[in-house]
Write a protein that holds these residues in place. Structure first.
Motif, PDB file in Angstrom:
ATOM      1  N   LEU A 155       0.663  -1.159   0.005  1.00  0.00           N
ATOM      2  CA  LEU A 155       0.093   0.101   0.045  1.00  0.00           C
ATOM      3  C   LEU A 155       0.860   1.301  -0.090  1.00  0.00           C
ATOM      4  O   LEU A 155       0.757   2.208  -0.750  1.00  0.00           O
ATOM      5  N   LYS A 156       2.107   1.023   0.847  1.00  0.00           N
ATOM      6  CA  LYS A 156       2.890   2.243   0.711  1.00  0.00           C
ATOM      7  C   LYS A 156       3.601   2.648  -0.518  1.00  0.00           C
ATOM      8  O   LYS A 156       3.655   3.785  -0.993  1.00  0.00           O
ATOM      9  N   ARG A 157       3.829   1.417  -1.256  1.00  0.00           N
ATOM     10  CA  ARG A 157       4.415   1.604  -2.574  1.00  0.00           C
ATOM     11  C   ARG A 157       3.390   2.087  -3.668  1.00  0.00           C
ATOM     12  O   ARG A 157       3.754   2.835  -4.395  1.00  0.00           O
ATOM     13  N   LYS A 158       2.094   1.537  -3.475  1.00  0.00           N
ATOM     14  CA  LYS A 158       1.042   2.013  -4.281  1.00  0.00           C
ATOM     15  C   LYS A 158       0.841   3.659  -4.255  1.00  0.00           C
ATOM     16  O   LYS A 158       0.979   4.217  -5.279  1.00  0.00           O
ATOM     17  N   GLN A 159       0.994   3.910  -3.027  1.00  0.00           N
ATOM     18  CA  GLN A 159       0.853   5.518  -2.844  1.00  0.00           C
ATOM     19  C   GLN A 159       1.949   6.305  -3.492  1.00  0.00           C
ATOM     20  O   GLN A 159       1.679   7.359  -4.043  1.00  0.00           O
ATOM     21  N   THR A 160       3.134   5.872  -3.282  1.00  0.00           N
ATOM     22  CA  THR A 160       4.324   6.385  -3.875  1.00  0.00           C
ATOM     23  C   THR A 160       4.138   6.465  -5.253  1.00  0.00           C
ATOM     24  O   THR A 160       4.388   7.462  -5.923  1.00  0.00           O
ATOM     25  N   PHE A 161       3.624   5.356  -5.857  1.00  0.00           N
ATOM     26  CA  PHE A 161       3.669   5.355  -7.579  1.00  0.00           C
ATOM     27  C   PHE A 161       2.573   6.195  -7.910  1.00  0.00           C
ATOM     28  O   PHE A 161       2.715   6.975  -8.827  1.00  0.00           O
ATOM     29  N   GLU A 162       1.601   6.611  -7.068  1.00  0.00           N
ATOM     30  CA  GLU A 162       0.415   7.366  -7.489  1.00  0.00           C
ATOM     31  C   GLU A 162       0.852   8.833  -7.110  1.00  0.00           C
ATOM     32  O   GLU A 162       0.369   9.765  -7.846  1.00  0.00           O
ATOM     33  N   ASN A 163       1.376   8.961  -6.305  1.00  0.00           N
ATOM     34  CA  ASN A 163       2.010  10.395  -6.015  1.00  0.00           C
ATOM     35  C   ASN A 163       3.062  11.007  -7.262  1.00  0.00           C
ATOM     36  O   ASN A 163       3.044  12.101  -7.402  1.00  0.00           O
ATOM     37  N   LEU A 164       3.684   9.817  -7.879  1.00  0.00           N
ATOM     38  CA  LEU A 164       4.192  10.320  -9.111  1.00  0.00           C
ATOM     39  C   LEU A 164       3.347  10.241 -10.426  1.00  0.00           C
ATOM     40  O   LEU A 164       3.844  10.493 -11.561  1.00  0.00           O
ATOM     41  N   GLY A 165       2.062  10.011 -10.186  1.00  0.00           N
ATOM     42  CA  GLY A 165       1.049  10.101 -11.442  1.00  0.00           C
ATOM     43  C   GLY A 165       0.710   8.884 -12.178  1.00  0.00           C
ATOM     44  O   GLY A 165       0.256   8.840 -12.914  1.00  0.00           O
ATOM     45  N   PHE A 166       1.330   7.597 -11.617  1.00  0.00           N
ATOM     46  CA  PHE A 166       0.990   6.407 -12.229  1.00  0.00           C
ATOM     47  C   PHE A 166      -0.314   5.849 -11.389  1.00  0.00           C
ATOM     48  O   PHE A 166      -0.650   6.133 -10.145  1.00  0.00           O
ATOM     49  N   HIS A 167      -1.117   5.062 -12.346  1.00  0.00           N
ATOM     50  CA  HIS A 167      -1.982   4.415 -11.635  1.00  0.00           C
ATOM     51  C   HIS A 167      -1.615   2.896 -11.199  1.00  0.00           C
ATOM     52  O   HIS A 167      -1.026   2.342 -11.992  1.00  0.00           O
ATOM     53  N   VAL A 168      -2.212   2.467  -9.872  1.00  0.00           N
ATOM     54  CA  VAL A 168      -1.735   1.266  -9.586  1.00  0.00           C
ATOM     55  C   VAL A 168      -3.082   0.552  -9.076  1.00  0.00           C
ATOM     56  O   VAL A 168      -3.959   0.885  -8.294  1.00  0.00           O
ATOM     57  N   TYR A 169      -3.545  -0.620  -9.626  1.00  0.00           N
ATOM     58  CA  TYR A 169      -4.538  -1.399  -9.313  1.00  0.00           C
ATOM     59  C   TYR A 169      -4.319  -2.811  -8.641  1.00  0.00           C
ATOM     60  O   TYR A 169      -3.427  -3.304  -8.956  1.00  0.00           O
ATOM     61  N   CYS A 170      -5.328  -3.070  -7.870  1.00  0.00           N
ATOM     62  CA  CYS A 170      -5.222  -4.282  -7.171  1.00  0.00           C
ATOM     63  C   CYS A 170      -6.191  -5.509  -7.866  1.00  0.00           C
ATOM     64  O   CYS A 170      -7.584  -4.820  -7.675  1.00  0.00           O
ATOM     65  N   ILE A 171      -5.859  -6.295  -8.322  1.00  0.00           N
ATOM     66  CA  ILE A 171      -6.801  -7.087  -9.244  1.00  0.00           C
ATOM     67  C   ILE A 171      -6.883  -8.565  -8.468  1.00  0.00           C
ATOM     68  O   ILE A 171      -5.923  -9.218  -8.161  1.00  0.00           O
ATOM     69  N   ASP A 172      -8.211  -8.712  -7.957  1.00  0.00           N
ATOM     70  CA  ASP A 172      -8.474  -9.973  -7.069  1.00  0.00           C
ATOM     71  C   ASP A 172      -9.524 -10.703  -7.565  1.00  0.00           C
ATOM     72  O   ASP A 172      -9.819 -11.770  -7.011  1.00  0.00           O
ATOM     73  N   ASN A 173      -9.833 -10.585  -8.898  1.00  0.00           N
ATOM     74  CA  ASN A 173     -10.927 -11.446  -9.402  1.00  0.00           C
ATOM     75  C   ASN A 173     -10.824 -11.323 -11.210  1.00  0.00           C
ATOM     76  O   ASN A 173     -10.515 -10.250 -11.576  1.00  0.00           O
ATOM     77  N   LEU A 174     -11.216 -12.181 -11.424  1.00  0.00           N
ATOM     78  CA  LEU A 174     -11.223 -12.182 -13.246  1.00  0.00           C
ATOM     79  C   LEU A 174     -12.124 -11.226 -13.842  1.00  0.00           C
ATOM     80  O   LEU A 174     -11.923 -10.408 -14.582  1.00  0.00           O
ATOM     81  N   GLU A 175     -13.482 -10.944 -13.122  1.00  0.00           N
ATOM     82  CA  GLU A 175     -14.356  -9.829 -13.504  1.00  0.00           C
ATOM     83  C   GLU A 175     -13.698  -8.384 -13.677  1.00  0.00           C
ATOM     84  O   GLU A 175     -14.024  -7.497 -14.347  1.00  0.00           O
ATOM     85  N   MET A 176     -12.692  -8.192 -12.913  1.00  0.00           N
ATOM     86  CA  MET A 176     -11.890  -6.808 -12.797  1.00  0.00           C
ATOM     87  C   MET A 176     -11.300  -6.383 -13.923  1.00  0.00           C
ATOM     88  O   MET A 176     -11.045  -5.203 -14.439  1.00  0.00           O
ATOM     89  N   ILE A 177     -10.772  -7.588 -14.716  1.00  0.00           N
ATOM     90  CA  ILE A 177      -9.664  -7.184 -15.731  1.00  0.00           C
ATOM     91  C   ILE A 177     -10.204  -6.487 -16.934  1.00  0.00           C
ATOM     92  O   ILE A 177      -9.263  -5.413 -17.130  1.00  0.00           O
ATOM     93  N   GLY A 178     -11.367  -6.709 -17.365  1.00  0.00           N
ATOM     94  CA  GLY A 178     -11.813  -5.821 -18.572  1.00  0.00           C
ATOM     95  C   GLY A 178     -11.800  -4.332 -18.188  1.00  0.00           C
ATOM     96  O   GLY A 178     -11.246  -3.597 -19.120  1.00  0.00           O
ATOM     97  N   GLY A 179     -12.557  -3.989 -17.240  1.00  0.00           N
ATOM     98  CA  GLY A 179     -12.599  -2.834 -16.926  1.00  0.00           C
ATOM     99  C   GLY A 179     -11.397  -2.086 -16.476  1.00  0.00           C
ATOM    100  O   GLY A 179     -11.469  -1.047 -16.887  1.00  0.00           O
ATOM    101  N   ILE A 180     -10.434  -2.684 -15.668  1.00  0.00           N
ATOM    102  CA  ILE A 180      -9.569  -1.982 -15.543  1.00  0.00           C
ATOM    103  C   ILE A 180      -8.569  -1.890 -16.786  1.00  0.00           C
ATOM    104  O   ILE A 180      -8.148  -0.412 -17.170  1.00  0.00           O
TER     105      ILE A 180
END
Length: 94
Positions: free
Chosen positions: A62-87
């Motif tokens: 979560l700390k790394r996610k926040q660091t990357f997002e502060n740099l302007g990148f999107h970070v996604y946590c994918i925990d099911n197959l149904e999320m993939i297409g939308g992301i």
């Protein structure tokens, strides 16, 4: 029950179908980085942490996610197959 490995394989497969790459991200000098760098055509880039269904990101992740997002990148946590297409659509649209 779907496994983390199956979700990760599906992400790689779907990104490839879109003409992109889902590169395994390993950083020996920085722990807690996301599992995959998603590279889509037209300079679209994001990061994805893949988890087994219902599993959550660890505090360091979560700390790394926040660091990357502060740099302007999107970070996604994918925990099911149904999320993939939308992301992937969201990454492609931004």
């Amino acid at each position: 029950m779907v496994t983390e490995k199956q979700i990760e394989q599906a992400v790689v497969r779907e990104v490839k179908k879109m003409g992109g790459l889902a590169v395994k991200f390993v950083s020996p000098s920085l722990n807690g980085v996301p599992d995959r760098i998603i590279l889509l055509p037209k300079c679209k880039i994001a990061f994805a942490e893949i988890k087994a269904p219902g599993k959550k990101m660890r505090p360091l992740q979560l700390k790394r996610k926040q660091t990357f997002e502060n740099l302007g990148f999107h970070v996604y946590c994918i925990d099911n197959l149904e999320m993939i297409g939308g992301i992937l659509h969201e990454i492609q649209s931004t």
